[in-house]
Design a protein around this motif. Structure first.
Motif, PDB file in Angstrom:
ATOM      1  N   ASP A  23       7.964  -8.504   3.522  1.00  0.00           N
ATOM      2  CA  ASP A  23       8.467  -7.259   4.121  1.00  0.00           C
ATOM      3  C   ASP A  23       9.514  -6.609   3.232  1.00  0.00           C
ATOM      4  N   VAL A  24      10.409  -7.422   2.661  1.00  0.00           N
ATOM      5  CA  VAL A  24      11.439  -6.882   1.764  1.00  0.00           C
ATOM      6  C   VAL A  24      10.802  -6.293   0.513  1.00  0.00           C
ATOM      7  N   GLU A  32      10.841  -2.295  -0.667  1.00  0.00           N
ATOM      8  CA  GLU A  32      11.383  -1.847  -1.950  1.00  0.00           C
ATOM      9  C   GLU A  32      10.322  -1.124  -2.783  1.00  0.00           C
ATOM     10  N   ILE A  33       9.053  -1.542  -2.682  1.00  0.00           N
ATOM     11  CA  ILE A  33       7.992  -0.847  -3.418  1.00  0.00           C
ATOM     12  C   ILE A  33       7.811   0.566  -2.891  1.00  0.00           C
ATOM     13  N   LEU A  34       7.841   0.717  -1.574  1.00  0.00           N
ATOM     14  CA  LEU A  34       7.705   2.049  -0.997  1.00  0.00           C
ATOM     15  C   LEU A  34       8.915   2.921  -1.297  1.00  0.00           C
ATOM     16  N   ILE A  39       0.603  -3.029   1.850  1.00  0.00           N
ATOM     17  CA  ILE A  39       0.856  -1.611   1.598  1.00  0.00           C
ATOM     18  C   ILE A  39      -0.187  -0.788   2.347  1.00  0.00           C
ATOM     19  N   ASP A  40       0.267   0.185   3.125  1.00  0.00           N
ATOM     20  CA  ASP A  40      -0.656   1.051   3.855  1.00  0.00           C
ATOM     21  C   ASP A  40      -1.523   1.835   2.872  1.00  0.00           C
ATOM     22  N   ILE A  75      -5.772  -1.217  -6.334  1.00  0.00           N
ATOM     23  CA  ILE A  75      -5.571  -0.657  -5.000  1.00  0.00           C
ATOM     24  C   ILE A  75      -5.738  -1.735  -3.937  1.00  0.00           C
ATOM     25  N   GLU A  76      -6.801  -2.529  -4.038  1.00  0.00           N
ATOM     26  CA  GLU A  76      -7.057  -3.563  -3.038  1.00  0.00           C
ATOM     27  C   GLU A  76      -5.977  -4.636  -3.051  1.00  0.00           C
ATOM     28  N   PHE A  77      -5.402  -4.904  -4.224  1.00  0.00           N
ATOM     29  CA  PHE A  77      -4.319  -5.891  -4.287  1.00  0.00           C
ATOM     30  C   PHE A  77      -3.110  -5.404  -3.504  1.00  0.00           C
ATOM     31  N   LEU A  78      -2.754  -4.132  -3.679  1.00  0.00           N
ATOM     32  CA  LEU A  78      -1.608  -3.584  -2.950  1.00  0.00           C
ATOM     33  C   LEU A  78      -1.872  -3.565  -1.452  1.00  0.00           C
TER      34      LEU A  78
END
Length: 452
Positions: free
Chosen positions: A240-241, A245-247, A201-202, A193-196
């Motif tokens: 940002d890209v 794409e992850i979201l 990542i919000d 979680i902390e890595f994301l």
């Protein structure tokens, strides 16, 4: 009568296999077992099989499936029929579903051990999860039996996940896809979680990401996630890209190292018309690479190796533009209806790039009709079916047989040909006429006489 036949058939298989190797009391290398193995005479074994089959049949198991089930799980013979029935009742209390009962018993018959299931009699309602699905409960029971866990271990796992901010739906999804989370410590989950969050990542999106892609728990931060983000950076994609794409699709986090690079390399070497390449890159290079990856995975699910899958997409880039479900429909039709091996796609990749209804189905129906009436001199392969132009196919297989006109949609009498111009348009292009006088005729004659 059916039970007697079942018992006799299973008895024969058990006696035959017992001559080859001794019967073990339990298939798993675990200390517990149903009961001490008891030697059976053929008569007592026959009665035991009938008794067990009767119990399973009362709970909805089909007689036709029981002979294989009992033959493969001989440790059930060491348990009393009443214990098996109590175990089945406990399973039904966890999830009152016939589908659940049959599925969990067939996939993991070892959990029928009564001593193991007694710990689960309380059910799942008191563990903080109320919407547990069939798959989640089945996976939890299998992992719990394998590692000797109990309801208290599941309860602690659920509280850990909820303490990290996961909703009930996400907890259920994680238990469905990655039940090994029960034996994970909280620090390992928190590290992901902390890595994301550290990569933009919000924190409010974390629950949604884990819900859509619980497989992120399989991948460690140091050995997978961090090298994956480094690879994205080396490929020239900004943070940002990558975040966008992850979201959009969290399964991006499941990419293997080097996989996206291979897909982008194929796109760089494509030789196709400019409009096709523009449509492929319409949402950016990152998304284009992911679309290639999904189609490679789709082809590999049907038995192709990755090298052949990339070869097909390189020869037929239009397949990248078709939806996955359309590609699957074409392959299903090729294999099950047309009876071609999937390897034919390597030789005829154009099959995936043409219209399914207008070209594949229509031409196949024409060929099948001609084959049924003996109208084919030579067998038509996939190459002859797909690579011929529409006009050439029509001249070869449709025009000589008027009855094929109805099958070949473009040339049926029901299809009205569209005019290229509105009705009466030809009048606008008709040359304007002028009256001819006697003087004009005289001038024409004098002009023509000069050539004589």
């Amino acid at each position: 009568m059916a039970l007697r036949v079942l018992a006799r058939f299973t008895l024969h298989r058990l006696v035959k296999s017992s001559c080859k190797k001794p019967v073990s009391s339990f298939p798993k290398p675990k200390s517990r077992s149903f009961s001490t193995p008891v030697p059976f005479t053929p008569q007592s074994l026959n009665r035991k099989l009938i008794s067990l089959a009767d119990v399973f049949r009362r709970y909805g198991f089909r007689t036709s499936e029981l002979h294989d089930f009992l033959s493969k799980n001989r440790f059930l013979l060491n348990s009393d029929s009443s214990e098996i029935e109590k175990s089945l009742n406990i399973l039904l209390s966890l999830k009152p579903s016939q589908e659940f009962l049959v599925s969990v018993v067939f996939n993991c018959p070892q959990i029928l051990e009564l001593e193991f299931l007694k710990d689960w009699e309380m059910g799942l309602s008191g563990m903080g999860i109320s919407n547990a699905t069939l798959l989640a409960i089945q996976n939890v029971l299998q992992i719990s039996w394998k590692f000797g866990l109990g309801p208290e271990d599941l309860s602690r796992c659920i509280q850990r996940l909820k303490g990290l901010g996961f909703s009930d739906d996400t907890v259920t999804r994680v238990l469905e896809e990655f039940p090994m989370v029960i034996v994970m410590n909280e620090d390992g989950i928190r590290e992901r979680i902390e890595f994301l969050v550290g990569n933009g990542i919000d924190r409010n999106q974390i629950d949604w990401i884990f819900n859509l892609f619980p497989g992120i728990l399989v991948h460690g931060v140091q050995n997978k996630l961090k090298p994956l983000f480094d690879e994205f950076k080396e490929l020239g994609f900004s943070l940002d890209v990558v975040r966008r794409e992850i979201l959009r699709d969290p399964s991006v986090l499941g990419l293997e190292l080097g996989e996206l690079y291979r897909c982008l390399e194929l796109l760089r070497n494509l030789k196709c018309r400019v409009p096709i390449k523009e449509r492929i890159y319409s949402e950016g290079a990152f998304r284009a690479g992911l679309e290639v990856k999904r189609r490679v995975d789709c082809l590999c699910r049907y038995g192709l190796i990755r090298r052949d899958a990339f070869k097909i997409l390189h020869k037929e880039p239009r397949a990248i533009l078709y939806a996955i479900k359309d590609i699957e429909k074409k392959i299903e039709f090729l294999v099950h209806r047309m009876k071609f091996d999937v390897l034919w796609l390597v030789d005829v990749p154009e099959y995936l790039g043409v219209n399914f209804e207008k070209q594949i189905v229509t031409r196949y129906n024409v060929i099948e009709y001609l084959r049924s009436i003996g109208g084919l001199g030579d067998e038509v392969g996939l190459k002859g079916l797909i690579k011929l132009s529409r006009l050439k196919f029509y001249n070869l297989y449709v025009k000589p047989y008027p009855e094929c006109e109805k099958i070949f949609s473009r040339f049926t009498g029901d299809v009205e040909a569209k005019n290229q111009h509105p009705v009466g348009m030809w009048k606008l292009f008709k040359p304007q006429t002028y009256p001819v006088s006697k003087e004009d005729i005289k001038n024409i004659k004098s002009f023509m006489e000069s050539f004589v």
